[in-house]
Design a protein around this motif. Structure first.
Motif, mmCIF file in Angstrom:
data_model
loop_
_atom_site.group_PDB
_atom_site.id
_atom_site.type_symbol
_atom_site.label_atom_id
_atom_site.label_comp_id
_atom_site.label_asym_id
_atom_site.label_seq_id
_atom_site.Cartn_x
_atom_site.Cartn_y
_atom_site.Cartn_z
ATOM 1 N N HIS A 194 0.836 -1.203 0.000
ATOM 2 C CA HIS A 194 0.000 0.000 0.000
ATOM 3 C C HIS A 194 0.874 1.259 0.000
ATOM 4 C CE1 HIS A 194 -3.614 -2.370 0.744
ATOM 5 N NE2 HIS A 194 -2.871 -3.089 1.551
ATOM 6 N N PRO A 195 1.612 1.496 -1.059
ATOM 7 C CA PRO A 195 2.527 2.640 -1.076
ATOM 8 C C PRO A 195 1.827 3.986 -0.996
ATOM 9 C CG PRO A 195 2.366 1.649 -3.261
ATOM 10 C CD PRO A 195 1.678 0.720 -2.316
ATOM 11 N N GLU A 196 0.553 4.020 -1.368
ATOM 12 C CA GLU A 196 -0.175 5.286 -1.313
ATOM 13 C C GLU A 196 -0.358 5.788 0.099
ATOM 14 O OE1 GLU A 196 -3.269 2.374 -0.292
ATOM 15 O OE2 GLU A 196 -1.545 2.396 -1.638
ATOM 16 N N ASP A 197 -0.158 4.909 1.083
ATOM 17 C CA ASP A 197 -0.387 5.280 2.472
ATOM 18 C C ASP A 197 0.906 5.602 3.217
ATOM 19 O OD1 ASP A 197 -2.692 5.556 4.268
ATOM 20 O OD2 ASP A 197 -1.649 4.084 5.515
ATOM 21 N N ALA A 198 2.041 5.562 2.524
ATOM 22 C CA ALA A 198 3.337 5.818 3.154
ATOM 23 C C ALA A 198 4.022 7.001 2.471
ATOM 24 C CB ALA A 198 4.229 4.578 3.066
ATOM 25 N N GLU A 199 4.393 7.977 3.257
ATOM 26 C CA GLU A 199 4.964 9.218 2.724
ATOM 27 C C GLU A 199 6.159 8.948 1.815
ATOM 28 O OE1 GLU A 199 5.024 13.361 2.328
ATOM 29 O OE2 GLU A 199 3.648 12.270 3.634
ATOM 30 N N HIS A 200 7.069 8.066 2.257
ATOM 31 C CA HIS A 200 8.302 7.856 1.496
ATOM 32 C C HIS A 200 8.088 7.011 0.240
ATOM 33 C CE1 HIS A 200 8.051 4.140 3.834
ATOM 34 N NE2 HIS A 200 8.941 3.609 3.025
ATOM 35 N N MET A 201 6.862 6.489 0.050
ATOM 36 C CA MET A 201 6.572 5.662 -1.117
ATOM 37 C C MET A 201 5.823 6.427 -2.211
ATOM 38 S SD MET A 201 7.739 2.572 -0.388
ATOM 39 C CE MET A 201 6.869 1.473 -1.506
ATOM 40 N N ARG A 202 5.516 7.685 -1.959
ATOM 41 C CA ARG A 202 4.654 8.416 -2.890
ATOM 42 C C ARG A 202 5.251 8.555 -4.286
ATOM 43 N NH1 ARG A 202 1.701 13.245 0.605
ATOM 44 N NH2 ARG A 202 0.401 11.833 1.851
ATOM 45 N N GLU A 203 6.561 8.670 -4.361
ATOM 46 C CA GLU A 203 7.191 8.784 -5.678
ATOM 47 C C GLU A 203 6.924 7.538 -6.521
ATOM 48 O OE1 GLU A 203 11.597 9.434 -7.729
ATOM 49 O OE2 GLU A 203 11.369 9.590 -5.560
ATOM 50 N N ILE A 204 6.858 6.373 -5.873
ATOM 51 C CA ILE A 204 6.562 5.133 -6.577
ATOM 52 C C ILE A 204 5.154 5.174 -7.157
ATOM 53 C CG2 ILE A 204 6.190 2.652 -6.271
ATOM 54 C CD1 ILE A 204 9.122 3.446 -6.278
ATOM 55 N N VAL A 205 4.207 5.676 -6.365
ATOM 56 C CA VAL A 205 2.826 5.786 -6.829
ATOM 57 C C VAL A 205 2.760 6.669 -8.075
ATOM 58 C CG1 VAL A 205 0.505 6.536 -6.222
ATOM 59 C CG2 VAL A 205 1.931 5.445 -4.490
ATOM 60 N N VAL A 206 3.480 7.776 -8.043
ATOM 61 C CA VAL A 206 3.500 8.703 -9.177
ATOM 62 C C VAL A 206 4.112 8.043 -10.408
ATOM 63 C CG1 VAL A 206 4.465 10.869 -10.047
ATOM 64 C CG2 VAL A 206 3.545 10.763 -7.729
ATOM 65 N N LEU A 207 5.241 7.364 -10.226
ATOM 66 C CA LEU A 207 5.917 6.723 -11.349
ATOM 67 C C LEU A 207 5.039 5.656 -11.994
ATOM 68 C CD1 LEU A 207 9.567 6.354 -9.982
ATOM 69 C CD2 LEU A 207 8.803 7.828 -11.853
ATOM 70 N N GLU A 208 4.376 4.859 -11.175
ATOM 71 C CA GLU A 208 3.537 3.803 -11.714
ATOM 72 C C GLU A 208 2.341 4.376 -12.482
ATOM 73 O OE1 GLU A 208 2.532 1.025 -8.639
ATOM 74 O OE2 GLU A 208 4.613 0.407 -8.355
ATOM 75 N N THR A 209 1.763 5.428 -11.952
ATOM 76 C CA THR A 209 0.657 6.078 -12.653
ATOM 77 C C THR A 209 1.126 6.656 -13.980
ATOM 78 O OG1 THR A 209 -0.375 6.657 -10.534
ATOM 79 C CG2 THR A 209 -1.105 7.876 -12.475
ATOM 80 N N LEU A 210 2.259 7.349 -13.951
ATOM 81 C CA LEU A 210 2.804 7.963 -15.156
ATOM 82 C C LEU A 210 3.117 6.901 -16.208
ATOM 83 C CD1 LEU A 210 3.729 10.609 -16.466
ATOM 84 C CD2 LEU A 210 5.943 10.311 -15.346
ATOM 85 N N GLU A 211 3.749 5.822 -15.795
ATOM 86 C CA GLU A 211 4.118 4.767 -16.736
ATOM 87 C C GLU A 211 2.887 4.131 -17.384
ATOM 88 O OE1 GLU A 211 8.268 3.385 -14.501
ATOM 89 O OE2 GLU A 211 6.429 2.215 -14.263
ATOM 90 N N ASP A 212 1.816 3.962 -16.611
ATOM 91 C CA ASP A 212 0.625 3.301 -17.133
ATOM 92 C C ASP A 212 -0.154 4.165 -18.123
ATOM 93 O OD1 ASP A 212 0.950 0.901 -15.809
ATOM 94 O OD2 ASP A 212 -0.142 1.552 -14.038
ATOM 95 N N ILE A 213 -0.186 5.458 -17.886
ATOM 96 C CA ILE A 213 -1.010 6.331 -18.728
ATOM 97 C C ILE A 213 -0.220 6.912 -19.904
ATOM 98 C CG2 ILE A 213 -2.532 8.352 -18.709
ATOM 99 C CD1 ILE A 213 -3.023 7.892 -15.777
ATOM 100 N N ASP A 214 1.089 7.052 -19.737
ATOM 101 C CA ASP A 214 1.954 7.643 -20.760
ATOM 102 C C ASP A 214 2.218 6.634 -21.876
ATOM 103 O OD1 ASP A 214 3.854 9.062 -22.198
ATOM 104 O OD2 ASP A 214 5.481 8.577 -20.792
ATOM 105 N N LYS A 215 1.302 6.545 -22.805
ATOM 106 C CA LYS A 215 1.377 5.522 -23.843
ATOM 107 C C LYS A 215 2.522 5.739 -24.835
ATOM 108 C CE LYS A 215 -2.189 3.484 -22.147
ATOM 109 N NZ LYS A 215 -1.980 2.275 -21.306
ATOM 110 N N ASP A 216 2.856 7.007 -25.110
ATOM 111 C CA ASP A 216 3.937 7.240 -26.061
ATOM 112 C C ASP A 216 5.308 7.299 -25.391
ATOM 113 O OD1 ASP A 216 3.984 9.704 -24.827
ATOM 114 O OD2 ASP A 216 3.254 10.839 -26.557
ATOM 115 N N LYS A 217 5.323 7.108 -24.086
ATOM 116 C CA LYS A 217 6.567 6.999 -23.309
ATOM 117 C C LYS A 217 7.484 8.207 -23.475
ATOM 118 C CE LYS A 217 5.006 3.122 -21.945
ATOM 119 N NZ LYS A 217 4.334 3.075 -20.615
ATOM 120 N N ASP A 218 6.874 9.391 -23.475
ATOM 121 C CA ASP A 218 7.692 10.596 -23.549
ATOM 122 C C ASP A 218 7.918 11.209 -22.165
ATOM 123 O OD1 ASP A 218 5.193 11.600 -22.983
ATOM 124 O OD2 ASP A 218 5.223 13.161 -24.539
ATOM 125 N N GLY A 219 7.416 10.552 -21.133
ATOM 126 C CA GLY A 219 7.616 11.040 -19.779
ATOM 127 C C GLY A 219 6.562 12.013 -19.301
#
Length: 329
Positions: A194-219
């Motif tokens: 549950h990384p969304e519930d831990a302060e130090h894990m928030r960057e992981i949540v962001v990266l996973e969301t970005l990777e999933d939605i960014d279809k053209d992989k431009d970041g």
């Protein structure tokens, strides 16, 4: 308050805006990887409004919890009201006959934490196969993927096609592993799940969301990628739902803060984990506003019972399993 649409929220993890790990003995499918993404630290998979109308499903899950909302149709209206009255007594910690905003907020937070604790305990029993009260990366790999080599999968390995999923899990694992010993204790394992519930894990949540939605992989996430993620199951040629127009405006006016036509990782962070918004506080205020008949800023048992459908639904819905749990009372 920025509201996410139900189509968007239904792609969240199956928890408190929640994250799960594949536990089947067989190798997981790629569909499982999509389920392991958090898109907002919210109180429910349901949107708080749908097509401009208030959605009570959000309130049911926020008040009862994700796992406890499912079997309300097993109860008669009389039974559900009786159980709701008993929940009132648990929320009213000072036993003054009223539920204050703070008491309701504490209850909502308790319900959300209970889900995380219960889920972690269940998964821990499934994975903790050592005598050290820790889970090794190798043990996790064997149990999740049926593959025991701790190294990166190589072409020809049984799980080679799942290498992206494994790489993603490994990145989350390393962030959760506070002492860098390649093993997770129960607290670290909870952060992994549950990384969304831990302060130090928030960057992981962001990266996973970005990777999933960014279809053209431009970041970045473009407006079309943002909308496309919500309409992933829409057939080509079908007209977009009316609410999409509003979502495009939300993207332009609120998501894309620097107005460059796309969201970077900082804007994604503001979107999925806003620092200036407290979901439990907002929900407690909302429930009191909707139920406080005499407008004294607190709720009596009768005021809650009078708004029974708001808190736990009705027999027309499938929410309310908390009302069937005898250990809650």
């Amino acid at each position: 308050m920025v509201v996410l649409k139900k189509k968007e929220m239904m792609q969240c993890y199956t928890f408190f805006l929640l994250i799960i790990v594949v536990v089947a003995s067989a190798i997981p499918t790629k569909a499982d990887d999509q389920k392991k993404r958090v898109k907002e630290k919210s109180l429910s998979d349901a949107s708080h409004s749908e097509d401009g109308e208030h959605n009570n499903d959000y309130d049911h899950e926020a008040f009862l919890g994700k796992e406890e909302r499912q079997t309300f149709d097993q109860l008669s209206p009389e039974e559900s009201r009786d159980r709701l009255g008993k929940i009132f007594e648990k929320i009213d910690k000072n036993s003054d006959g009223f539920v204050s905003e703070d008491e309701l907020k504490d209850w909502i937070q308790y319900v959300q934490k209970r889900y995380i604790t219960t889920d972690t305990e269940r998964m821990w029993k499934d994975y903790d196969i050592s005598d050290t009260n820790e889970i090794t990366w190798n043990a996790y790999m064997k149990r999740t993927y049926g593959y025991g080599d701790a190294g990166e999968p190589k072409e020809g390995d049984p799980v080679y096609e799942y290498r992206d999923m494994i790489t993603r899990d490994k990145r989350r694992w390393e962030r959760a592993d506070g002492n860098n010993d390649d093993k997770l204790n129960k607290e670290e394992f909870s952060n992994f799940l549950h990384p969304e519930d831990a302060e130090h894990m928030r960057e992981i949540v962001v990266l996973e969301t970005l990777e999933d939605i960014d279809k053209d992989k431009d970041g970045f996430i473009s407006v079309e990628e943002y909308i496309g993620d919500m309409l992933s199951d829409q057939k080509k040629g079908e007209p977009e739902p009316d609410w999409v127009v509003n979502e495009r405006k939300q993207f332009t006016d609120y998501r894309d803060k620097n107005k460059d036509g796309k969201m970077d990782k900082h804007e994604v962070m503001d979107w999925i984990i806003p620092t200036d918004y407290d979901h439990s506080s907002a929900e407690s205020k909302h429930l009191i506003y909707e139920s406080d008949k005499d407008k004294d800023g607190r709720l009596t048992k009768q005021e809650i019972l009078d708004k029974h459908d708001l808190f736990v639904g009705s027999q027309a819905t499938d929410f309310g399993e908390a009302l069937t749990r005898h250990d809650e009372f």
